[in-house]
Write a protein that holds these residues in place. Structure first.
Motif: not given
Ligand code: ATP
Ligand code: MG
Length: 437
Positions: A141-143, A150-153, A279-281
């Motif tokens: 439940d992202e803020v 890309m940043r979904g819940r 972008i962290e993938v």
């Molecule tokens: P971020 O720093 O982007 O919040 P995270 O470090 O919390 O990510 P991880 O727990 O490492 O994320 O999750 C593994 C992968 O899942 C991440 O590298 C990212 O690609 C993806 N991911 C994480 N959160 C989300 C999100 N809210 N929506 C889409 N993809 C996500």
């Protein structure tokens, strides 16, 4: 697929809510529809792409020796009480109470559940090493859910978990995932850069985030320019061999996110340092016996003594990748899919649907491509040529095959490569052998 029979709800206007290009293009290309903040339906075109990405991720996990399972989305809170994370996780966790007043949650990640599976079934070091992964929806439940998928819940993630008897084993498992990740991203047409990341309380060098460069990235990154030329697919990988030399080589150039980067100690001269956004993938992470100790996941070692296993976890953002690939590959006209994840390989455009010669020629090409197993989207609609071109450019199909009355009189069709705009006039047979070759 005949477009006249397909469900492709494209938009002409730019949706006002989309701030970044990938979100805009995913909505315009009819790939996704928002259900509520950070929660999306994947429409047919988007679903095809998501499944292609997933399949490449799967193939590389399998090649590395990991085994696929499917854990549920809903987990019991009690497992998280055992690890101590139930309270810690805070508001990002979606907590659910069932009809029997049992505390449940929608999994944001699976360390607890997998550790429970492991401790139930594995009792001896002889069953190690083990790496289990699944590809499953997560909920956080992202803020600020934003930027579309890309940043979904709710988002789709591949997460793998490795179990080993000792640190040396854990490092071998880490190296396998590290290599598999770089291969995966390269196959997706991405240049992903492994960046030393914060390893948490355990420390060491066993935490890497994989980032692709994009102006809209949420992280600030610093890396050696050499990474831009880096192609991991040039090497053949033997997962049975010691991967440490390859790991060393692939991490020899400097790369770090802003929380790790320190200009004072950065070894790269300014003129060779790339500074940008990423972008962290994906993320690979070793955390030792943090969960195995807390949850009693032990095995009998060679001397009979019980040992808490060494674990690591390894995530890839499968749904985020759909957006990330678009950020890396688009132009003013729309998406430019890499062949490996394109929803269709060929977009066949009939410039004059209803004209017997055009219908016959396009229908014949469609049938022959389909018979050869090529995924074709055939625009057979009664639409203006301009609208058909714009639509095919927007959805980013890698090859466009154009059949029109003028060309047909000379026995010619046109083949266009979406990425370069290169066009060739050639006979239908020559076009087919190009596409099938
Ligand atoms: P971020 O720093 O982007 O919040 P995270 O470090 O919390 O990510 P991880 O727990 O490492 O994320 O999750 C593994 C992968 O899942 C991440 O590298 C990212 O690609 C993806 N991911 C994480 N959160 C989300 C999100 N809210 N929506 C889409 N993809 C996500
Ligand atoms: Mg992470």
């Amino acid at each position: 697929m005949r477009l006249s029979h397909y469900f492709l709800p494209t938009l002409k206007e730019n949706p006002a809510e989309a701030q970044i290009v990938s979100h805009r293009l995913m909505l315009r290309a009819g790939m996704i529809k928002q259900a509520s903040a950070g929660i999306y339906t994947w429409l047919p075109l988007g679903f095809r792409v998501l499944k292609k990405i997933e399949q490449i991720v799967r193939e590389e996990q399998d090649a590395s020796g990991a085994h696929e399972v499917l854990m549920p989305t809903i987990q019991p809170a009690d497992l998280w009480r055992e690890s101590g994370r139930y309270e810690d996780y805070g508001k990002e966790m979606l907590r659910i109470t069932d009809r029997h007043q049992r505390d449940m949650l929608y999994g944001p990640t699976n360390e607890e559940l997998i550790t429970d599976i492991f401790r139930h079934h594995v009792k001896s070091y002889r069953d190690l090493p083990l790496n289990l992964y699944h590809i499953q929806w997560k909920f956080r439940d992202e803020v600020r859910p934003r930027f579309g998928v890309m940043r979904g819940r709710e988002f789709y993630m591949k997460d793998a978990y490795s179990f080993d008897l000792d640190y040396a084993g854990a490092k071998r498992a880490y190296n396998k995932m590290f290599v598999a990740y770089l291969r995966t991203f390269a196959r997706l047409g991405l240049t992903a850069i492994p960046m030393a990341a914060d390893a948490g309380p355990i420390g060491g060098d066993m935490s890497h985030e994989f980032l692709i460069l994009a102006d809209t990235g949420e992280s600030e990154v610093f890396c050696h320019r050499d990474y831009l030329e880096f192609d991991p697919l040039r090497e053949t990988v033997d997962y049975a061999a010691d991967l440490e030399p390859l790991f060393r080589r692939w991490t020899s150039a400097y790369a770090a996110t802003d929380d790790k980067h320190d200009p004072a100690t950065c070894p790269v001269p300014a003129e060779e340092l790339m500074e940008g956004r990423g972008i962290e993938v994906g993320h690979v992470f070793y955390f030792g016996d943090k969960y195995s100790k807390a949850m009693g996941a032990t095995v009998a070692g060679p001397d009979g003594a019980q040992v808490a296993v060494e674990m690591g976890s390894y995530g890839i953002g499968v749904s985020r990748l759909a957006g990330a690939i678009i950020e890396a590959a688009h132009d003013d006209a729309g998406i430019i899919w890499p062949d490996s994840v394109a929803p269709f390989a060929v977009g066949l455009i009939n410039l004059k649907s209803g004209d017997p010669a055009c219908d016959a020629a396009a229908g014949d090409l469609y049938a022959r491509l389909a018979a050869a197993g090529v995924e074709v989207l055939y625009d057979d609609r009664d639409e203006r040529a301009g609208a058909k071109f714009a639509n095919m450019d927007l959805i980013g199909v890698p090859w466009q095959l154009v059949v029109g009355p003028r060309g047909l009189k000379q026995g010619m069709v046109e083949l266009k490569r979406r990425a370069t705009g290169e066009r060739h006039e050639l006979s239908a047979d020559a076009a087919l052998s190009r596409l099938l070759g």
